[in-house]
Design an enzyme around this catalytic site. Structure first.
Site, PDB file in Angstrom:
ATOM      1  N   GLY A  65       0.812  -1.218   0.000  1.00  0.00           N
ATOM      2  CA  GLY A  65       0.000   0.000   0.000  1.00  0.00           C
ATOM      3  C   GLY A  65       0.840   1.262   0.000  1.00  0.00           C
TER       4      GLY A  65
ATOM      5  N   ASP B  26       0.239 -11.467   6.501  1.00  0.00           N
ATOM      6  CA  ASP B  26       0.899 -10.638   5.477  1.00  0.00           C
ATOM      7  C   ASP B  26       2.246 -10.109   5.966  1.00  0.00           C
ATOM      8  OD1 ASP B  26      -1.239  -9.249   7.085  1.00  0.00           O
ATOM      9  OD2 ASP B  26      -0.177  -7.477   6.373  1.00  0.00           O
ATOM     10  N   ASN B  27       2.512 -10.267   7.253  1.00  0.00           N
ATOM     11  CA  ASN B  27       3.806  -9.838   7.776  1.00  0.00           C
ATOM     12  C   ASN B  27       4.702 -11.029   8.101  1.00  0.00           C
ATOM     13  OD1 ASN B  27       3.123  -7.144   7.544  1.00  0.00           O
ATOM     14  ND2 ASN B  27       2.350  -6.992   9.638  1.00  0.00           N
TER      15      ASN B  27
HETATM   16  P1  AMP Z   1       1.530  -3.395   8.090  1.00  0.00           P
HETATM   17  O1  AMP Z   1       0.814  -4.283   9.041  1.00  0.00           O
HETATM   18  O2  AMP Z   1       2.042  -2.098   8.672  1.00  0.00           O
HETATM   19  O3  AMP Z   1       2.647  -4.114   7.395  1.00  0.00           O
HETATM   20  O4  AMP Z   1       0.485  -2.899   6.975  1.00  0.00           O
HETATM   21  C1  AMP Z   1      -0.690  -3.590   6.627  1.00  0.00           C
HETATM   22  C2  AMP Z   1      -1.173  -3.148   5.284  1.00  0.00           C
HETATM   23  O5  AMP Z   1      -1.564  -1.771   5.308  1.00  0.00           O
HETATM   24  C3  AMP Z   1      -0.167  -3.279   4.150  1.00  0.00           C
HETATM   25  O6  AMP Z   1      -0.871  -3.656   3.004  1.00  0.00           O
HETATM   26  C4  AMP Z   1       0.362  -1.878   4.008  1.00  0.00           C
HETATM   27  O7  AMP Z   1       0.850  -1.612   2.715  1.00  0.00           O
HETATM   28  C5  AMP Z   1      -0.870  -1.049   4.305  1.00  0.00           C
HETATM   29  N1  AMP Z   1      -0.543   0.284   4.803  1.00  0.00           N
HETATM   30  C6  AMP Z   1      -0.059   0.610   6.035  1.00  0.00           C
HETATM   31  N2  AMP Z   1       0.093   1.949   6.137  1.00  0.00           N
HETATM   32  C7  AMP Z   1      -0.288   2.478   4.959  1.00  0.00           C
HETATM   33  C8  AMP Z   1      -0.361   3.807   4.445  1.00  0.00           C
HETATM   34  N3  AMP Z   1      -0.012   4.875   5.161  1.00  0.00           N
HETATM   35  N4  AMP Z   1      -0.825   3.954   3.174  1.00  0.00           N
HETATM   36  C9  AMP Z   1      -1.184   2.911   2.437  1.00  0.00           C
HETATM   37  N5  AMP Z   1      -1.144   1.647   2.857  1.00  0.00           N
HETATM   38  C10 AMP Z   1      -0.703   1.430   4.107  1.00  0.00           C
HETATM   39 MG    MG Z   2       2.955  -5.420   6.315  1.00  0.00          MG
END
Ligand code: AMP
Ligand code: MG
Length: 479
Positions: free
Chosen positions: A91, A246-247
């Site tokens: 994202g 996803d992580n």
């Molecule tokens: P994370 O758990 O932080 O790895 O993120 C979970 C999902 O949310 C992933 O698909 C990221 O790309 C998306 N994501 C987190 N923060 C943002 C942001 N500020 N803008 C767009 N997508 C985000």
């Molecule tokens: Mg992530």
């Protein structure tokens, strides 16, 4: 190699178009370099003098796109806190391609097809945290994605406060996640699931390519790598904070640094993620969560691999694969070379004693390295030393069964139990200063994290107990 000579490979783009989306980076305003990592530059044969080349900032900011590079974002799904999200994807990350097997990404480069109403940006605090911690983990010997550089900017973001936007350039042997498989499983695109598996085997498990039953062996190795990784997290006291599928890296790496923490005092139930009210991802539960995530992966792989065989392997994870991986690391931490049937009890008792003693996890093990029968140095660390006193009786007995000399044991333990780790309060201080334009502590923390096992008299302050009021800092996901 200079920046204009870097050549990127993009094998991922040979996959079907559903796997990615071409993305145009959206540059930040007035970008400036915060840090350049000489160590990782070498991995891609980049001359370290290129640090001073303005093109480096442009590369991170997306205003310089090397010829032949078509930036793209990857598609994936994932279970977030137990709920399935059918499409996540990069994202806020764009991929440039790989050099020497290292896939380069910029995180915070603006909206992508997968941004889901968010801004595609990364704030300065979380970017500094990821930049420093991913490198620190690597130098602790824990498999991790890496970081090449970080830039700040004058672009403002609305988070809990107004923050400056930043971009980190990360690199990894693989950016594929358990959730990448889930996306193609739940969309019933089994042919694509198969091409993804072939791609990942070639990328991260090439030795399996010519093997019979290679898909099952692939699952087994993912499970084993994951078990080893989590064992290392538990032993060092690393709490990931967002172990959504996803992580979870398919290559067994620590990936996507968010509200992570290194334990201050040892506490099983420690939760580092403010958003995680139920404590799903508490420190003590990480091995079980990894099991759950592996079970979800097995489901996603079920069109390709016999379910019962995978279930057997999952049972083995709980019965001996994870426990043995953990026992191995803990034996090393305790300086034990031989194996003894009582070691499981020794470890279980130690962990319980640590939990009950109110003691800094890192300082305890570092002090244990120099243990010679004199218990005072350990007692002085604990609010309640009695449980450790009892445990040391067991440890004394166990050491008698070792053949190595005390000096040899101590020397080995000092290379296993770090003196310097990055605690959240240190990262917080570096971030507070960085917000005022002072990046000296980013440099300092980067330096000490490259030497976790050394004695660095100048940096003794970073090896002290966390000030009471700064212990157990808990962060939220939004960054
Ligand atoms: P994370 O758990 O932080 O790895 O993120 C979970 C999902 O949310 C992933 O698909 C990221 O790309 C998306 N994501 C987190 N923060 C943002 C942001 N500020 N803008 C767009 N997508 C985000
Ligand atoms: Mg992530």
């Amino acid at each position: 190699m200079t920046l204009n000579n870097l050549t990127f490979q993009t094998d991922y783009l040979t996959l079907d178009g559903e796997f990615y989306d071409f993305t145009t980076p959206q540059p930040l305003e007035s970008p400036y370099l915060i840090h350049f990592n000489d160590t990782t530059a070498k991995l891609i044969d980049l001359d370290t003098q290129e640090k001073d080349n303005p093109l480096f900032v442009s590369l991170l900011n997306g205003t310089y796109v090397p010829k032949d590079v078509r930036p793209f974002s990857m598609c994936y799904a994932g279970y977030q806190f137990g709920n399935y999200a059918p499409r996540l994807g990069d994202g806020r990350t764009i991929n440039l391609g790989s050099i020497n097997g290292w896939h380069l990404q910029t995180k915070g480069s603006g909206e992508t097809l997968y941004s889901r109403m968010s801004d595609g940006r990364a704030a300065l605090p979380s970017s500094i945290r990821e930049y420093l911690m991913s490198e620190a983990m690597y130098h602790l010997g824990i498999p991790s994605t890496r970081a090449l550089g970080i830039i700040g900017s004058e672009t403002k973001l609305l988070r809990n406060n107004i923050e400056d936007a930043a971009i980190v350039m990360r690199l990894s042997p693989s950016w594929i996640r358990f959730g990448s498989f889930e996306y193609f499983y739940y969309t019933k695109a089994y042919d694509k699931l198969k091409s993804l598996t072939d791609y990942v085997i070639a990328e991260s498990y090439p030795h399996l390519q010519q093997e019979e039953d290679s898909y099952f062996k692939f699952f087994c190795e993912v499970l084993e790598r994951t078990a080893k990784l989590i064992a290392q997290w538990q032993a060092i006291g690393f709490c990931h904070g967002v172990m959504n599928t996803d992580n979870m890296s398919i290559a067994g790496l620590t990936i996507d640094y968010g509200p992570f923490a290194m334990l201050d005092d040892f506490k099983f139930g420690f939760i580092c993620n403010k958003t995680d009210k139920a404590g799903r991802y508490s420190y003590g539960d990480q091995p079980n969560v990894a099991y759950w995530n592996l079970t979800m992966l097995s489901k996603a792989l079920s069109p390709l691999i016999d379910k019962e065989k995978m279930q057997q392997k999952l049972d083995d994870y709980g019965e001996f694969i994870y426990p043995n991986a953990y026992i191995d690391v803990m034996r090393k931490k305790m300086g034990l070379l031989s194996e003894d049937t009582q070691d499981v009890k020794l470890i279980t008792d130690l962990v319980e004693a640590l939990h009950d003693s109110y003691i800094d996890n890192t300082i305890f093990f570092r002090t244990l390295c120099r243990y010679n029968g004199e218990r005072m140095p350990i007692f002085e660390l604990a609010m309640n030393p009695i449980p450790l006193d009892n445990w040391l009786n067991l440890y004394d007995e166990r050491l008698k069964k070792e053949t190595r000399s005390q000096e040899e044991r101590q020397e080995a333990m000092l290379k296993t139990n770090p003196k310097y780790i990055l605690k959240n309060y240190m990262l917080d201080k570096a971030i507070t200063l960085a917000k005022e334009g002072d990046f000296s502590m980013v440099e300092t923390l980067h330096h000490i994290s490259k030497h976790p096992y050394d004695e660095l008299p100048e940096y003794e302050a970073f090896a002290q107990e966390t000030p009471e009021e700064l212990k157990n800092i808990c962060l939220s996901c939004s960054s």
